[in-house]
Design a protein around this motif. Structure first.
Motif, short mmCIF file in Angstrom:
data_model
loop_
_atom_site.label_atom_id
_atom_site.label_comp_id
_atom_site.label_asym_id
_atom_site.label_seq_id
_atom_site.Cartn_x
_atom_site.Cartn_y
_atom_site.Cartn_z
N ARG A 96 0.84 -1.20 0.00
CA ARG A 96 0.00 0.00 0.00
C ARG A 96 0.88 1.25 0.00
O ARG A 96 2.08 1.19 0.22
N ARG A 97 0.25 2.37 -0.22
CA ARG A 97 0.97 3.64 -0.18
C ARG A 97 1.41 3.92 1.25
O ARG A 97 0.64 3.71 2.19
N PRO A 98 2.65 4.38 1.46
CA PRO A 98 3.12 4.65 2.83
C PRO A 98 2.19 5.60 3.57
O PRO A 98 1.69 6.58 3.03
N VAL A 99 1.95 5.28 4.84
CA VAL A 99 1.06 6.11 5.66
C VAL A 99 1.83 7.30 6.21
O VAL A 99 3.02 7.23 6.47
N PRO A 100 1.15 8.43 6.41
CA PRO A 100 1.84 9.62 6.93
C PRO A 100 2.05 9.59 8.44
O PRO A 100 2.81 10.40 8.96
N ILE A 101 1.36 8.68 9.15
CA ILE A 101 1.49 8.66 10.62
C ILE A 101 2.90 8.25 11.00
O ILE A 101 3.44 7.26 10.51
N ARG A 102 3.50 8.98 11.93
CA ARG A 102 4.91 8.76 12.24
C ARG A 102 5.13 7.77 13.37
O ARG A 102 6.12 7.04 13.35
N ARG A 103 4.26 7.73 14.37
CA ARG A 103 4.52 6.90 15.54
C ARG A 103 3.27 6.08 15.88
O ARG A 103 2.22 6.64 16.21
N THR A 104 3.40 4.76 15.79
CA THR A 104 2.29 3.86 16.08
C THR A 104 2.81 2.69 16.92
O THR A 104 4.02 2.50 17.08
N ARG A 105 1.86 1.92 17.44
CA ARG A 105 2.23 0.83 18.35
C ARG A 105 1.21 -0.30 18.24
O ARG A 105 0.02 -0.06 18.04
N SER A 106 1.71 -1.53 18.35
CA SER A 106 0.87 -2.72 18.48
C SER A 106 1.26 -3.43 19.76
O SER A 106 2.45 -3.58 20.06
N ALA A 107 0.27 -3.86 20.52
CA ALA A 107 0.52 -4.60 21.76
C ALA A 107 -0.34 -5.85 21.76
O ALA A 107 -1.54 -5.79 21.50
N PHE A 108 0.29 -6.98 22.07
CA PHE A 108 -0.46 -8.23 22.16
C PHE A 108 -1.00 -8.37 23.57
O PHE A 108 -0.27 -8.26 24.55
N GLU A 109 -2.31 -8.62 23.66
CA GLU A 109 -2.97 -8.77 24.96
C GLU A 109 -3.10 -10.26 25.27
O GLU A 109 -3.90 -10.97 24.64
N PRO A 110 -2.33 -10.78 26.22
CA PRO A 110 -2.35 -12.22 26.48
C PRO A 110 -3.68 -12.73 27.00
O PRO A 110 -4.04 -13.89 26.76
N GLU A 111 -4.44 -11.89 27.68
CA GLU A 111 -5.72 -12.33 28.24
C GLU A 111 -6.77 -12.57 27.15
O GLU A 111 -7.55 -13.52 27.22
N THR A 112 -6.79 -11.70 26.16
CA THR A 112 -7.79 -11.80 25.09
C THR A 112 -7.25 -12.50 23.84
O THR A 112 -8.05 -12.96 23.01
N GLY A 113 -5.94 -12.55 23.69
CA GLY A 113 -5.36 -13.13 22.49
C GLY A 113 -5.50 -12.25 21.27
O GLY A 113 -5.47 -12.72 20.13
N ARG A 114 -5.61 -10.93 21.50
CA ARG A 114 -5.79 -9.99 20.39
C ARG A 114 -4.67 -8.97 20.36
O ARG A 114 -4.03 -8.68 21.37
N TRP A 115 -4.47 -8.44 19.15
CA TRP A 115 -3.54 -7.33 18.98
C TRP A 115 -4.32 -6.01 19.18
O TRP A 115 -5.42 -5.86 18.66
N ARG A 116 -3.71 -5.10 19.91
CA ARG A 116 -4.28 -3.75 20.05
C ARG A 116 -3.36 -2.80 19.30
O ARG A 116 -2.15 -2.76 19.54
N HIS A 117 -3.94 -2.02 18.38
CA HIS A 117 -3.16 -1.10 17.56
C HIS A 117 -3.56 0.33 17.90
O HIS A 117 -4.74 0.64 18.08
N GLU A 118 -2.55 1.21 17.97
CA GLU A 118 -2.85 2.58 18.37
C GLU A 118 -1.81 3.55 17.81
O GLU A 118 -0.67 3.16 17.52
N ARG A 119 -2.22 4.78 17.67
CA ARG A 119 -1.28 5.85 17.38
C ARG A 119 -0.69 6.33 18.71
O ARG A 119 -1.39 6.43 19.70
N THR A 120 0.63 6.62 18.67
CA THR A 120 1.27 7.12 19.90
C THR A 120 1.69 8.57 19.76
O THR A 120 2.15 9.17 20.72
N ALA A 121 1.57 9.14 18.59
CA ALA A 121 1.86 10.56 18.40
C ALA A 121 1.25 11.01 17.10
O ALA A 121 1.00 10.21 16.20
#
Length: 324
Positions: A299-324
């Protein structure tokens, strides 16, 4: 060492003429190039190389200077910038027009960073990075990391080939001896060579890296995978803070060996069901305009500079978020 049957030998001459050797895994029609430089034996990264080949990348894995098949003398953390530049420039000439990614975990993450510091690359993929001498010697509170450093230097820091690890009781005894009489006197008692003792002294006297100065000017997107239980977790956070280009940080309940350090079988199973780290890697490659798995089109590069993914062991899901 048994040479991998599905790879061909690869060599690059460093600036001083030393041959830096390793292996190249090739897809039929490469869409990108990945470089990994490691002190642990290039042939051991065959599974990682094959995973990159499945994504369409030509993957070159080299032994660092003075280790295994590469010529020169082994001095941890001292030669990776110039050697990395020489290898990257050669790969650019061999595969003109293809995007080039430098990657690696632990020490190999250091080699990737140093190469990117010396020459332009298109992206970095780093796992549980060991940033430098001082950063591996001391923790975030300034305490000596005796257990990890004594074990590492015994096994990997003393010549061209790795030795068997110390038994747990032997390592504990050496840690206690170093606390009692000091790290330098203890290493003399262990019978380490003058060359090894010189590097051991350098380890404990090295100044910390100025990360803003060292890597703040690298203009390439970074995928940074760290572990909640990794002893280098705080340093990975410092690197993330210093990075000025696009960065995506990945967090999860693992240690320095990534999923292998998750003791809970159910959590490991949940991570696999969620696609593991490979899912995050493919999404990140696609979002940065780089070749990825067939299920993740470029895909075309995204303009967002700072993002994060965290794996939640209790739910077994990835949580994705912008950090800046």
């Amino acid at each position: 060492m048994t040479p991998p049957r599905d790879a061909r030998s690869h060599a690059v001459a460093a600036d001083d003429g030393a041959l830096l050797r390793g292996w190249a895994w090739e897809p039929p029609h490469p869409r990108g190039v990945v470089l990994i430089r490691t002190p642990y034996g290039a042939w051991r990264d065959g599974d990682t190389a094959r995973s990159w080949v499945r994504r369409g990348y030509r993957c070159i894995v080299h032994d660092v200077r003075g280790r295994h098949s590469s010529e020169g003398e082994w001095h941890p953390y001292l030669a990776e910038r110039g050697d990395g530049r020489a290898v990257v420039e050669t790969l650019r000439a061999e595969s003109p027009g293809l995007p080039l990614v430098v990657s690696g975990g632990s020490y190999a993450a250091h080699t990737a960073l140093e190469a990117a510091r010396a020459v332009d690359v298109d992206a970095l993929v780093l796992l549980v990075p060991a940033l430098g001498l001082a950063e591996t010697a001391w923790d975030a509170e300034g305490r000596p990391q005796l257990h990890h450093r004594i074990g590492w230097w015994h096994q990997h820091g003393r010549g061209p080939h790795s030795l068997p690890p110390l038994r747990d009781d032997e390592l504990a005894e050496r840690v206690e001896r170093a606390r009692t009489i000091g790290v330098h006197h203890a290493a003399v008692e262990w019978g380490w060579s003058p060359e090894t003792l010189s590097g051991w002294r350098r380890l404990w006297s090295a100044p910390p890296l100025d990360l803003d100065r060292a890597y703040g000017g690298v203009d390439a997107p970074l995928l940074l995978i760290r572990g909640d239980d990794d002893f280098f977790h705080a340093d990975a956070g410092r690197l993330a803070d210093a990075w000025t280009a696009r960065i995506h940080v990945v967090d999860g309940p693992w240690g320095h060996r990534l999923a292998a350090d998750i003791a809970d079988d159910e959590v490991r199973a949940r991570l696999r069901s969620a696609g593991g780290l490979g899912r995050v890697l493919d999404d990140w490659l696609a979002e940065n305009g780089l070749p990825s798995a067939a299920s993740a089109p470029v895909r075309r590069p995204v303009p967002i500079r700072r993002t994060r993914s965290a794996f939640e062991p209790e739910t077994g899901r990835w949580r994705h978020e912008r950090t800046a």
